[in-house]
Design a protein around this motif. Structure first.
Motif, PDB file in Angstrom:
ATOM      1  N   ALA A   1       0.842  -1.207   0.000  1.00 38.58           N
ATOM      2  CA  ALA A   1       0.000   0.000   0.000  1.00 38.58           C
ATOM      3  C   ALA A   1       0.872   1.250   0.000  1.00 38.58           C
ATOM      4  CB  ALA A   1      -0.941  -0.010   1.206  1.00 38.58           C
ATOM      5  N   MET A   2       1.968   1.213   0.756  1.00 39.64           N
ATOM      6  CA  MET A   2       2.896   2.336   0.787  1.00 39.64           C
ATOM      7  C   MET A   2       3.508   2.577  -0.591  1.00 39.64           C
ATOM      8  SD  MET A   2       6.527   3.073   0.960  1.00 39.64           S
ATOM      9  CE  MET A   2       7.120   1.439   1.188  1.00 39.64           C
ATOM     10  N   VAL A   3       3.847   1.511  -1.288  1.00 37.23           N
ATOM     11  CA  VAL A   3       4.399   1.633  -2.646  1.00 37.23           C
ATOM     12  C   VAL A   3       3.413   2.359  -3.554  1.00 37.23           C
ATOM     13  CG1 VAL A   3       4.933   0.277  -4.726  1.00 37.23           C
ATOM     14  CG2 VAL A   3       5.989  -0.317  -2.536  1.00 37.23           C
ATOM     15  N   VAL A   4       2.161   1.935  -3.515  1.00 36.84           N
ATOM     16  CA  VAL A   4       1.142   2.546  -4.374  1.00 36.84           C
ATOM     17  C   VAL A   4       0.905   4.002  -3.980  1.00 36.84           C
ATOM     18  CG1 VAL A   4      -1.285   2.424  -5.092  1.00 36.84           C
ATOM     19  CG2 VAL A   4       0.059   0.325  -4.886  1.00 36.84           C
ATOM     20  N   GLU A   5       0.786   4.263  -2.689  1.00 41.90           N
ATOM     21  CA  GLU A   5       0.549   5.641  -2.223  1.00 41.90           C
ATOM     22  C   GLU A   5       1.684   6.575  -2.622  1.00 41.90           C
ATOM     23  OE1 GLU A   5      -0.233   5.803   1.984  1.00 41.90           O
ATOM     24  OE2 GLU A   5      -1.788   4.266   1.834  1.00 41.90           O
ATOM     25  N   MET A   6       2.910   6.157  -2.388  1.00 40.82           N
ATOM     26  CA  MET A   6       4.050   7.013  -2.721  1.00 40.82           C
ATOM     27  C   MET A   6       4.145   7.245  -4.225  1.00 40.82           C
ATOM     28  SD  MET A   6       7.029   5.789  -0.102  1.00 40.82           S
ATOM     29  CE  MET A   6       8.142   7.088  -0.568  1.00 40.82           C
ATOM     30  N   THR A   7       3.903   6.203  -4.992  1.00 37.32           N
ATOM     31  CA  THR A   7       3.951   6.332  -6.449  1.00 37.32           C
ATOM     32  C   THR A   7       2.914   7.338  -6.927  1.00 37.32           C
ATOM     33  OG1 THR A   7       4.756   4.061  -6.677  1.00 37.32           O
ATOM     34  CG2 THR A   7       3.770   5.075  -8.627  1.00 37.32           C
ATOM     35  N   MET A   8       1.703   7.240  -6.406  1.00 38.43           N
ATOM     36  CA  MET A   8       0.645   8.169  -6.802  1.00 38.43           C
ATOM     37  C   MET A   8       0.967   9.589  -6.354  1.00 38.43           C
ATOM     38  SD  MET A   8      -2.808   5.758  -6.429  1.00 38.43           S
ATOM     39  CE  MET A   8      -3.324   6.688  -5.062  1.00 38.43           C
ATOM     40  N   GLU A   9       1.499   9.753  -5.146  1.00 36.92           N
ATOM     41  CA  GLU A   9       1.861  11.089  -4.651  1.00 36.92           C
ATOM     42  C   GLU A   9       2.910  11.757  -5.532  1.00 36.92           C
ATOM     43  OE1 GLU A   9       3.062  10.633  -0.579  1.00 36.92           O
ATOM     44  OE2 GLU A   9       1.030  10.152   0.087  1.00 36.92           O
ATOM     45  N   LEU A  10       3.773  10.944  -6.143  1.00 37.86           N
ATOM     46  CA  LEU A  10       4.811  11.474  -7.025  1.00 37.86           C
ATOM     47  C   LEU A  10       4.303  11.686  -8.455  1.00 37.86           C
ATOM     48  CD1 LEU A  10       7.772   9.263  -5.768  1.00 37.86           C
ATOM     49  CD2 LEU A  10       7.532  11.735  -5.444  1.00 37.86           C
ATOM     50  N   GLY A  11       3.034  11.360  -8.694  1.00 40.52           N
ATOM     51  CA  GLY A  11       2.464  11.508 -10.033  1.00 40.52           C
ATOM     52  C   GLY A  11       2.847  10.383 -10.969  1.00 40.52           C
ATOM     53  N   GLY A  12       3.218   9.244 -10.390  1.00 36.58           N
ATOM     54  CA  GLY A  12       3.654   8.107 -11.189  1.00 36.58           C
ATOM     55  C   GLY A  12       2.575   7.059 -11.368  1.00 36.58           C
ATOM     56  N   THR A  13       2.984   5.942 -11.947  1.00 33.56           N
ATOM     57  CA  THR A  13       2.078   4.825 -12.162  1.00 33.56           C
ATOM     58  C   THR A  13       2.704   3.544 -11.620  1.00 33.56           C
ATOM     59  OG1 THR A  13       2.973   4.341 -14.366  1.00 33.56           O
ATOM     60  CG2 THR A  13       1.084   5.855 -14.244  1.00 33.56           C
ATOM     61  N   ALA A  14       1.851   2.608 -11.251  1.00 34.07           N
ATOM     62  CA  ALA A  14       2.283   1.291 -10.782  1.00 34.07           C
ATOM     63  C   ALA A  14       1.445   0.251 -11.502  1.00 34.07           C
ATOM     64  CB  ALA A  14       2.092   1.169  -9.273  1.00 34.07           C
ATOM     65  N   ALA A  15       2.093  -0.815 -11.949  1.00 32.46           N
ATOM     66  CA  ALA A  15       1.370  -1.860 -12.675  1.00 32.46           C
ATOM     67  C   ALA A  15       2.065  -3.199 -12.474  1.00 32.46           C
ATOM     68  CB  ALA A  15       1.310  -1.528 -14.160  1.00 32.46           C
ATOM     69  N   VAL A  16       1.268  -4.254 -12.506  1.00 34.24           N
ATOM     70  CA  VAL A  16       1.797  -5.612 -12.474  1.00 34.24           C
ATOM     71  C   VAL A  16       1.698  -6.159 -13.891  1.00 34.24           C
ATOM     72  CG1 VAL A  16       1.544  -7.943 -11.541  1.00 34.24           C
ATOM     73  CG2 VAL A  16       1.018  -5.968 -10.105  1.00 34.24           C
ATOM     74  N   GLN A  17       2.793  -6.723 -14.383  1.00 40.14           N
ATOM     75  CA  GLN A  17       2.811  -7.306 -15.719  1.00 40.14           C
ATOM     76  C   GLN A  17       3.193  -8.776 -15.582  1.00 40.14           C
ATOM     77  OE1 GLN A  17       5.884  -5.834 -18.313  1.00 40.14           O
ATOM     78  NE2 GLN A  17       4.652  -6.257 -20.117  1.00 40.14           N
ATOM     79  N   ALA A  18       2.297  -9.656 -15.999  1.00 46.43           N
ATOM     80  CA  ALA A  18       2.560 -11.090 -15.926  1.00 46.43           C
ATOM     81  C   ALA A  18       3.585 -11.495 -16.977  1.00 46.43           C
ATOM     82  CB  ALA A  18       1.266 -11.874 -16.140  1.00 46.43           C
ATOM     83  N   ASP A  19       4.424 -12.465 -16.636  1.00 44.96           N
ATOM     84  CA  ASP A  19       5.318 -13.049 -17.631  1.00 44.96           C
ATOM     85  C   ASP A  19       4.467 -13.789 -18.661  1.00 44.96           C
ATOM     86  OD1 ASP A  19       7.460 -12.107 -16.178  1.00 44.96           O
ATOM     87  OD2 ASP A  19       8.110 -14.083 -15.466  1.00 44.96           O
ATOM     88  N   ALA A  20       4.980 -13.963 -19.837  1.00 44.47           N
ATOM     89  CA  ALA A  20       4.234 -14.607 -20.923  1.00 44.47           C
ATOM     90  C   ALA A  20       3.785 -16.025 -20.552  1.00 44.47           C
ATOM     91  CB  ALA A  20       5.074 -14.633 -22.199  1.00 44.47           C
ATOM     92  N   ASP A  21       4.587 -16.721 -19.752  1.00 45.42           N
ATOM     93  CA  ASP A  21       4.227 -18.094 -19.386  1.00 45.42           C
ATOM     94  C   ASP A  21       3.351 -18.171 -18.139  1.00 45.42           C
ATOM     95  OD1 ASP A  21       5.982 -17.586 -17.301  1.00 45.42           O
ATOM     96  OD2 ASP A  21       7.456 -19.085 -17.912  1.00 45.42           O
ATOM     97  N   GLY A  22       3.034 -17.025 -17.531  1.00 41.76           N
ATOM     98  CA  GLY A  22       2.172 -17.004 -16.352  1.00 41.76           C
ATOM     99  C   GLY A  22       2.848 -17.443 -15.070  1.00 41.76           C
ATOM    100  N   ARG A  23       4.143 -17.704 -15.092  1.00 42.29           N
ATOM    101  CA  ARG A  23       4.841 -18.199 -13.911  1.00 42.29           C
ATOM    102  C   ARG A  23       5.622 -17.140 -13.160  1.00 42.29           C
ATOM    103  NH1 ARG A  23       7.834 -23.300 -16.255  1.00 42.29           N
ATOM    104  NH2 ARG A  23       6.073 -24.461 -17.047  1.00 42.29           N
ATOM    105  N   GLY A  24       5.444 -15.919 -13.511  1.00 43.53           N
ATOM    106  CA  GLY A  24       6.153 -14.853 -12.829  1.00 43.53           C
ATOM    107  C   GLY A  24       5.518 -13.530 -13.189  1.00 43.53           C
TER     108      GLY A  24
END
Length: 134
Positions: free
Chosen positions: A102-125
């Motif tokens: 939650a701290m990661v998301v809050e700080m990122t938003m406060e800085l005007g940034g973005t946060a995203a999760v991107q799955a590996d192509a094989d779904g294992r990471g």
């Protein structure tokens, strides 16, 4: 973003220090002074993501990859591991306020940034990407 650097580190406690020091070097190479107001929060966000990967993914992901990108629009980094679990970044704000994620998301938003999760192509990471304007 045209400038790219990749760091592979063992999923051990020292990974946090190595990733943080490498981030400082990458920022300097990109011409970003370490006194820039976004650098301290960026290093804290990175440290939290690497710590999470070491704590929660090391059993199935002995290596963690940190990817850096830099361009005129800002600075981005990703922490990638091979654990299949994909955290709901913005769900952490509601379900786990005060948690590291939650701290990661809050700080990122406060800085005007973005946060995203991107799955590996094989779904294992996955990679958790943070993009910050500089």
């Amino acid at each position: 973003m045209p400038y790219r650097h990749v760091l592979d580190v063992p999923a051990m406690g020292r990974a946090v220090r190595i990733a943080r020091e490498t981030t400082e070097l990458v920022l300097i190479e990109c011409g970003v002074g370490l006194q820039h107001p976004s650098v301290g929060p960026a290093l804290l966000i990175l440290a939290e993501l690497v710590t999470n990967a070491v704590r929660h993914a090391a059993a199935v992901s002995p290596m963690i990859t940190v990817i850096y990108a830099y361009g005129p629009s800002g600075f981005a980094f990703a922490v990638r591991d091979r654990h299949p679990y994909q955290p709901a970044l913005f769900g952490a704000l509601a379900t786990a306020p005060g948690s590291g994620l939650a701290m990661v998301v809050e700080m990122t938003m406060e800085l005007g940034g973005t946060a995203a999760v991107q799955a590996d192509a094989d779904g294992r990471g996955k990679a958790i990407w943070i993009t910050l304007p500089l």
